[in-house]
Write an enzyme that holds these catalytic residues in place. Sequence first.
Site, short mmCIF file in Angstrom:
data_model
loop_
_atom_site.label_atom_id
_atom_site.label_comp_id
_atom_site.label_asym_id
_atom_site.label_seq_id
_atom_site.Cartn_x
_atom_site.Cartn_y
_atom_site.Cartn_z
N GLU A 250 7.63 53.17 61.01
CA GLU A 250 6.77 54.34 60.87
C GLU A 250 5.58 54.34 61.80
OE1 GLU A 250 8.10 54.71 56.30
OE2 GLU A 250 6.24 53.73 56.84
N GLN B 209 18.06 57.27 49.82
CA GLN B 209 17.32 56.17 50.45
C GLN B 209 17.08 55.04 49.44
OE1 GLN B 209 14.62 59.28 52.91
NE2 GLN B 209 13.95 57.18 53.15
N ARG C 123 8.46 59.58 57.40
CA ARG C 123 8.30 58.39 58.26
C ARG C 123 6.89 57.84 58.09
NH1 ARG C 123 11.69 57.93 63.62
NH2 ARG C 123 11.56 55.71 63.95
N CYS C 124 6.57 57.54 56.86
CA CYS C 124 5.17 57.28 56.52
C CYS C 124 5.11 56.43 55.27
CB CYS C 124 4.48 58.62 56.27
SG CYS C 124 2.93 58.53 55.41
#
Lengths: 805, 288
Positions: free
Chosen positions: A761, A238, A385-386
């Site tokens: 998110e 990522q 996802r934060c």
Amino acid sequence: MNEMTPPTAAERTDKLQGMGCRRKRVEDVRFTQGRGNYVDDLKLPGMLYGDFVRSSYGHARIKSIDTSKAKAVPGVVAVLTAADLAPLKLHWMPTLAGDVQMVLADGKVLFQNQEIAFVVANDRYVAADAAELVEVEYEELPPLVDPFKAMAPDAPVLREDLAGKTSGAHGPRKHHNHIFEWTVGDREATDLAFRDAEVTIKEMLSYQRVHPSPLETCQCVASFDKIKGELTLWGTFQAPHVVRTVAAILSGIPEHKIHVIAPDIGGGFGNKVGVYPGYVCSVVASIVTGKPVKWVEDRIENLSATAFARDYHMTTEIAATKDGKVTGLRVHVLADHGAFDACADPSKWPAGFFNIVTGSYDFPTAHCSVDGVYTNKAPGGVAYRCSFRVTEAAYCIERGMDILAQKLGMDPAELRLKNFVRREQFPYQSALGWEYDSGDYHTALRQGMEKVGYTALRAEQKAKQEAFRRGETREIMGVGVCFFTEIVGAGPSKNCDILGIAMFDSCEIRIHPTGAAIARMGTKSQGQGHETTYAQIIASEIGIPADDIMVEEGNTDTAPYGLGTYGSRSTPVAGAAIATAARKIKAKAQMIAAYLLEVHHDDVEFDIDRFRVKGLPEKFKTMKEISWAAYNAVPPGLEPGLEAVSYYDPPNMTYPFGAYICVMDIDVDTGVCKVRRFYALDDCGTRINPMIIEGQVHGGLTEAFAIAMGQEIAYDEIGNVKGASLMDFFLPTAVETPKWETDFTVTPSPHHPIGAKGVGESPNVGGVPAFSNAVNDAFAFLGNTHIQMPHDAWRVWQAGQKLGV
Amino acid sequence: MIPGTFDYHRPKSVSEAVALLADLGEDARPLAGGHSLIPMMKLRLAVPRALVDLAAIADLRGVRRAGTDIVIGATTTIAELIASAELAVALPIIRETALVIADPQVRARGTIGGNVANGDPGNDLPALMQCLGASYQIAGHAGTREIAARAFYQGAYFTALAPGEVLTGIRIAPPPAGHGWAYEKLKRKVGDYATAAAALVLTMRGGQVASAAIGLTNVGDTPLFAEDAARILTGSALDKATVDRAVAAAEAITSPASDGRGPAEYRTKMAGVMLRRALVRAAARATH
């Protein structure tokens, strides 16, 4: 239509497919035809395959490792253990959180499935067969699984490497299993608020251990060229540039001789930010063997060894007046990081941005403290996802507000409306140190309540409760309200860095002579649709069609340095870099246009896809014409070419928010919960591609549904990881997934060049409390205050049994 | 997730398969749809030296009448059970059950023989076969034999099938026309095994239960044939007190594992809830 009729302004705008357009995802052309190019698609001549021998135990001393039988298998090229890595000082590696982590077990194992040996063979199947033949002799040690027992005086010592170290990367350590204590806020003022409070609530809210579980697991191919001394590393990264820098620091190979390439990635969700033993072992194996080495995690390895998320246990207290005005918030968190602190937070933030825990409410004072501890579980915890613990914070405050509403006898939506930060208070200084850039919370929640028919839902719920009490039905109904404030776009260099690198992001745009363009960023899409949306920003900013712009990411040789994609930072940070780079190009284009039009540059103005002479709209030069001229007819004194680079250091975070409402029907005889309706209003500021936003919201809500209603990486009392397969780890299919209703308001970020805030998110952040509040709300009339997640059927049934249903 | 080394055989006839299994000994396993065995092999929980694939044996596939009975070939897929017009009429509970087994991909390859012969208490068809009073046709080196489904299961993954034997077919005497039926399954998601499930066939006469048979899925080491519960129901008008007693009797024979589907206590109670719901639906379907 007459061919000579010039296109209207609207037609010219449509042709650009710029911001606000529901442009179809360009990457889907290859994805939907099976033509994506993922790490495991890569096949190099002579490539070898690695496989791990993993620990059977949660906590054990390693008495011996015998690799002789494995090495004797035809096709096996090498078997690496910590002893082989130690001379290179690569048997341990630094984590992003300031801790160190074993690459291969060094003397002991600290969690089940920990990496012990790396078998390298000329065939994937041979590697797996040989791994079975590595003989490890263990001496079992007492396991520590429960974080609440981690700091007991007689708790087993997990990290012998830290013996005698009374402080770590984030200050003093209180116990041999303590990692850090992080505190923020005004303790005295908060204690005072509680002393004087008319009403208080206190509840321990656990957010269970879960896993990002992307479709594609973590994987890499390392190829070291001994002649050139260069390393090429393809991987599911990522943040490819960060990987390059870390690889340079760890390996000693100069950074310019390391080429990190992240091809298409099949979902990341925070699982693919950190550096894992598989990457390090592949690199070493390639250096040792002189061949490319591929490592591909299987599903069980992914779920049990790389990057869990959450495992936060939040003792939450709210003080309020009798009429429901909040006066103080006090939270203590016990954070279970597993065997190594392998969070992927900005380096100075051991608990991420958990201090967003005051949420959307105007708390005059607050205090929070977080104790991180070690246990015999897989290391982490990453931001699934934060944006770095904001999911935990949102769950904490949103459950807390519901519990307070129940105690006050107030409607939970009404309590929220009463305590919201008001529109005129922005920019708002929170009690825990953040400056919220913008918001209009009242409008959003009221819009949501109206759309779902909130009053009618509450009336229906009341009628159902009465019918239940009369024995006419075994179904109860819950309405879950959540109003979340996110904090994304890490981040400003004044407070955000990773291993000392400021968290800017970047964009380079080159306009070719024909008016087509290539743009490269330091971020990396894992499914977010950057190739589509980034081009839309450029299209609107510069006036060339999005279809004429290629967006490229993931190759550290060609992309400008950036910090990658996670924490919803791509649009807030790289999106801003794109706009600023585009504006540099536009400024030069204006000079060229003025020159071509033979007027002063102050006398031309931008108009969709061209510059025109002010007051003479028929006198113009299109961007296509300007692009051509940039390479052969530049004004005297100006360099040829039309390109720009921008590195953007954001002045502040962005603060997306949203109002989510969930209607849940629960069968108390089985505990089965059925989502009847889910309404999600998101305000992510300026909307670049509404269709992609809706897709992001659908995906994030589905994850939130999975977390709230079933996901858990559980361990038994001796440290065996339970349910680390998709048979048990709840990934909903289309059948289980509820229907999502999306809605929006638009409150642009005042400091972002295009006003965008990020959205990826939000639905995970806001969704989880909405589901959990709905379940808890359903049982509230029976005296329930809090049921811990996950709300799978048996736990809900048990909760009902305790309440006497 | 990578299986060990094994040899692969693909016989054309049952006799060839049986001979191969006899030759290869206990390290060989027959392979049908592979949806139980292959995942176990990928986890290396099963490490057969040889697989004897039954897929090429044409005789083993399909649904046929044998007098008043129906015989289902062992390698008939779950999808074929769903598609069978014969079964839809004579044994509609098979279709209802087959539709809640796993997911369409698994049903396309998974077979009835594999489902019942593997001895996995999580599989749905064994309890149904007990409920229906089915017999399993078995071929071995010594010849063929037939054994009642109700006598077949001995423990988790332990059955009356001896090494070297192959289950070739399932013979079922369909219940009389007008019978009521229901398969009630509680599961966490598509593709999951039952938290608990109940298979029920009953006939009604004059508003009373004339006969009942009950099988329970995944609430013990084996599928469970709830004989006492069925006896309690027989002769009753399905009044609440009788149903309560039958449910209690069914719950009493369960001994489920505590796992991700829930603790044992919950799964026992869910077996009762599934039976209760099956009774309501089956009684409504019974036409006599």
